[in-house]
Design a protein around this motif. Structure first.
Motif, PDB file in Angstrom:
ATOM      1  N   ALA A  34      -0.865  10.180   3.799  1.00 51.18           N
ATOM      2  CA  ALA A  34      -1.354   9.067   4.615  1.00 51.18           C
ATOM      3  C   ALA A  34      -1.144   9.443   6.076  1.00 51.18           C
ATOM      4  CB  ALA A  34      -0.610   7.782   4.253  1.00 51.18           C
ATOM      5  N   LYS A  36      -2.436   8.219   9.080  1.00 56.05           N
ATOM      6  CA  LYS A  36      -2.715   7.352  10.234  1.00 56.05           C
ATOM      7  C   LYS A  36      -1.737   7.643  11.367  1.00 56.05           C
ATOM      8  CE  LYS A  36      -0.171   3.496   8.141  1.00 56.05           C
ATOM      9  NZ  LYS A  36      -0.344   3.387   6.693  1.00 56.05           N
ATOM     10  N   ASN A  57      -6.919   5.524   7.681  1.00 54.24           N
ATOM     11  CA  ASN A  57      -7.149   4.080   7.669  1.00 54.24           C
ATOM     12  C   ASN A  57      -8.193   3.595   8.662  1.00 54.24           C
ATOM     13  OD1 ASN A  57      -4.318   4.610   6.758  1.00 54.24           O
ATOM     14  ND2 ASN A  57      -4.389   2.413   6.360  1.00 54.24           N
ATOM     15  N   MET A 161      -6.853   0.854  -6.723  1.00 54.83           N
ATOM     16  CA  MET A 161      -5.879   1.111  -5.668  1.00 54.83           C
ATOM     17  C   MET A 161      -5.173  -0.194  -5.314  1.00 54.83           C
ATOM     18  SD  MET A 161      -5.276   0.739  -2.156  1.00 54.83           S
ATOM     19  CE  MET A 161      -5.959   1.378  -0.639  1.00 54.83           C
ATOM     20  N   ILE A 163      -1.826  -1.750  -2.586  1.00 55.86           N
ATOM     21  CA  ILE A 163      -0.744  -1.505  -1.634  1.00 55.86           C
ATOM     22  C   ILE A 163       0.560  -2.077  -2.200  1.00 55.86           C
ATOM     23  CG2 ILE A 163       0.116  -2.087   0.676  1.00 55.86           C
ATOM     24  CD1 ILE A 163      -2.782  -1.802   1.673  1.00 55.86           C
ATOM     25  N   ARG A 217       0.471   7.736  -2.169  1.00 52.25           N
ATOM     26  CA  ARG A 217       0.020   7.891  -0.780  1.00 52.25           C
ATOM     27  C   ARG A 217       1.247   7.861   0.132  1.00 52.25           C
ATOM     28  NH1 ARG A 217      -2.622   3.291  -2.838  1.00 52.25           N
ATOM     29  NH2 ARG A 217      -1.346   2.149  -1.351  1.00 52.25           N
ATOM     30  N   VAL A 218       1.558   8.996   0.714  1.00 49.98           N
ATOM     31  CA  VAL A 218       2.821   9.104   1.444  1.00 49.98           C
ATOM     32  C   VAL A 218       2.586   9.490   2.909  1.00 49.98           C
ATOM     33  CG1 VAL A 218       5.081  10.234   1.497  1.00 49.98           C
ATOM     34  CG2 VAL A 218       3.988   9.755  -0.707  1.00 49.98           C
ATOM     35  N   GLY A 219       3.158   8.706   3.798  1.00 48.90           N
ATOM     36  CA  GLY A 219       3.037   8.979   5.234  1.00 48.90           C
ATOM     37  C   GLY A 219       4.380   9.253   5.871  1.00 48.90           C
ATOM     38  N   THR A 220       5.125   8.176   6.096  1.00 48.83           N
ATOM     39  CA  THR A 220       6.393   8.235   6.823  1.00 48.83           C
ATOM     40  C   THR A 220       7.347   9.323   6.340  1.00 48.83           C
ATOM     41  OG1 THR A 220       6.161   5.844   6.935  1.00 48.83           O
ATOM     42  CG2 THR A 220       8.234   6.749   7.706  1.00 48.83           C
ATOM     43  N   ASP A 230       2.901  -1.486  10.116  1.00 49.42           N
ATOM     44  CA  ASP A 230       1.860  -1.324   9.107  1.00 49.42           C
ATOM     45  C   ASP A 230       0.892  -2.501   9.079  1.00 49.42           C
ATOM     46  OD1 ASP A 230       2.554   1.184   8.333  1.00 49.42           O
ATOM     47  OD2 ASP A 230       3.958   0.507   6.809  1.00 49.42           O
ATOM     48  N   TRP A 234      -3.037  -3.213   7.912  1.00 47.81           N
ATOM     49  CA  TRP A 234      -3.266  -3.945   6.678  1.00 47.81           C
ATOM     50  C   TRP A 234      -3.766  -5.357   6.902  1.00 47.81           C
ATOM     51  CZ3 TRP A 234       1.949  -2.265   4.087  1.00 47.81           C
ATOM     52  CH2 TRP A 234       1.848  -0.911   3.759  1.00 47.81           C
TER      53      TRP A 234
HETATM   54  C1  LIG Z   1       0.345   3.947   5.674  1.00 50.38           C
HETATM   55  C2  LIG Z   1      -0.148   3.789   4.308  1.00 50.38           C
HETATM   56  C3  LIG Z   1       0.513   4.398   3.233  1.00 50.38           C
HETATM   57  C4  LIG Z   1       1.762   5.229   3.390  1.00 50.38           C
HETATM   58  O1  LIG Z   1       2.850   4.449   3.751  1.00 50.38           O
HETATM   59  P1  LIG Z   1       4.266   5.148   4.081  1.00 50.38           P
HETATM   60  O2  LIG Z   1       5.231   4.047   3.897  1.00 50.38           O
HETATM   61  O3  LIG Z   1       4.180   5.642   5.475  1.00 50.38           O
HETATM   62  O4  LIG Z   1       4.454   6.251   3.117  1.00 50.38           O
HETATM   63  C5  LIG Z   1      -0.034   4.223   1.973  1.00 50.38           C
HETATM   64  N1  LIG Z   1      -1.141   3.502   1.771  1.00 50.38           N
HETATM   65  C6  LIG Z   1      -1.809   2.908   2.770  1.00 50.38           C
HETATM   66  C7  LIG Z   1      -3.034   2.114   2.479  1.00 50.38           C
HETATM   67  C8  LIG Z   1      -1.329   3.031   4.064  1.00 50.38           C
HETATM   68  O5  LIG Z   1      -1.988   2.409   5.063  1.00 50.38           O
END
Ligand SMILES: *Cc1c(COP(=O)(O)O)cnc(C)c1O
Length: 241
Positions: A34, A36, A57, A161, A163, A217-220, A230, A234
């Protein structure tokens, strides 16, 4: 950039352990980055480390990073809230839209794809946490929605999908993911294959894998903390402020 590679190693270890504990094969779960707010050079470092799947996103970010990443081997999914006036652009930059949550959007998307003689993969996004602030189809509508989505000639429904609840209470988070798995069963029971379950993020990917995720889905946990909350991504009301 070093820490991106290290963080990726840690995340993959977490995925491996979670699969082992859930009695699942590691190959059943794909990692989507992820990205963004993450600049293109950092994404490029993750691709160089062997990652191939990224999720954005915002159409603006897709556009801004496109040139820098174009020649690198990767696939981009759209995971943010999609406004219909952005359809034309989003299909230029992505191979899959994971955030389809309303028929009018699907219809406009399909019309545009017909005009361009293209098809695209889609996921149905479901609001499994029942929070008014979250996007996604209501769970009670998911089966009907999946049936309707099947009618569109240019859309290939691949999965669901969600969240889920943004909480440290993993029992409640697990309920969201279990609901998505249940809906998958119901939809498949009505003869529509939806093999993919995109669920789980940095804080709860083990929970999601236990509940059947095929894509986390991994970002942080890979790129570090973001400056924006976030909710900016969202929740439309807040993002308009
Ligand atoms: C940012 C985001 C993620 C990842 O979230 P983290 O907590 O940063 O891993 C996953 N899915 C969606 C839709 C996001 O916007």
């Amino acid at each position: 950039m070093n820490n991106i590679v290290e963080n990726l190693t840690t995340i993959k270890e977490r995925i491996r352990t979670a699969c082992l504990q859930a009695g699942r094969q590691e190959s059943e779960v794909r990692l989507l980055l992820a990205t963004k707010t993450v600049p293109a050079d950092k994404i490029a470092a993750a691709i160089a480390a062997g990652e191939t799947l990224i999720g954005e996103n915002k159409v603006q970010e897709l556009r801004d990073k496109f040139d820098a990443l174009q020649s690198l081997p990767h696939e981009t999914h759209f995971i943010g809230h999609l406004q219909s006036n952005k359809i034309k652009e989003v299909i230029r930059y992505t191979s899959c839209i994971q955030s389809i949550d309303r028929i009018d959007l699907a219809e406009k998307l399909n019309t545009r794809l017909v005009a361009e003689n293209k098809t695209i993969d889609i996921f149905l996004q479901v609001n499994t946490s029942f929070e008014a602030s979250k996007f996604g189809t209501e769970p009670g509508q998911a089966v009907a929605m999946a049936k309707q989505l099947q009618q569109f000639s240019q859309l290939r429904l691949k999965g669901l999908m969600t969240i889920g609840l943004f909480s440290t209470d993993l029992t409640r988070v697990a309920q969201c993911y279990r609901l998505l798995k249940t809906l998958q069963g119901e939809i498949q029971g009505s003869g529509i294959p939806v093999p993919e379950l995109s669920m789980g993020m940095s804080g709860d990917l083990e929970t999601a894998i236990r509940e059947g995720a095929t894509m986390v889905r991994v970002g942080t946990a890979i790129f570090g903390q973001r400056i924006y909350p976030d909710s900016y991504y969202w929740n439309e009301q807040q993002s308009a402020q």
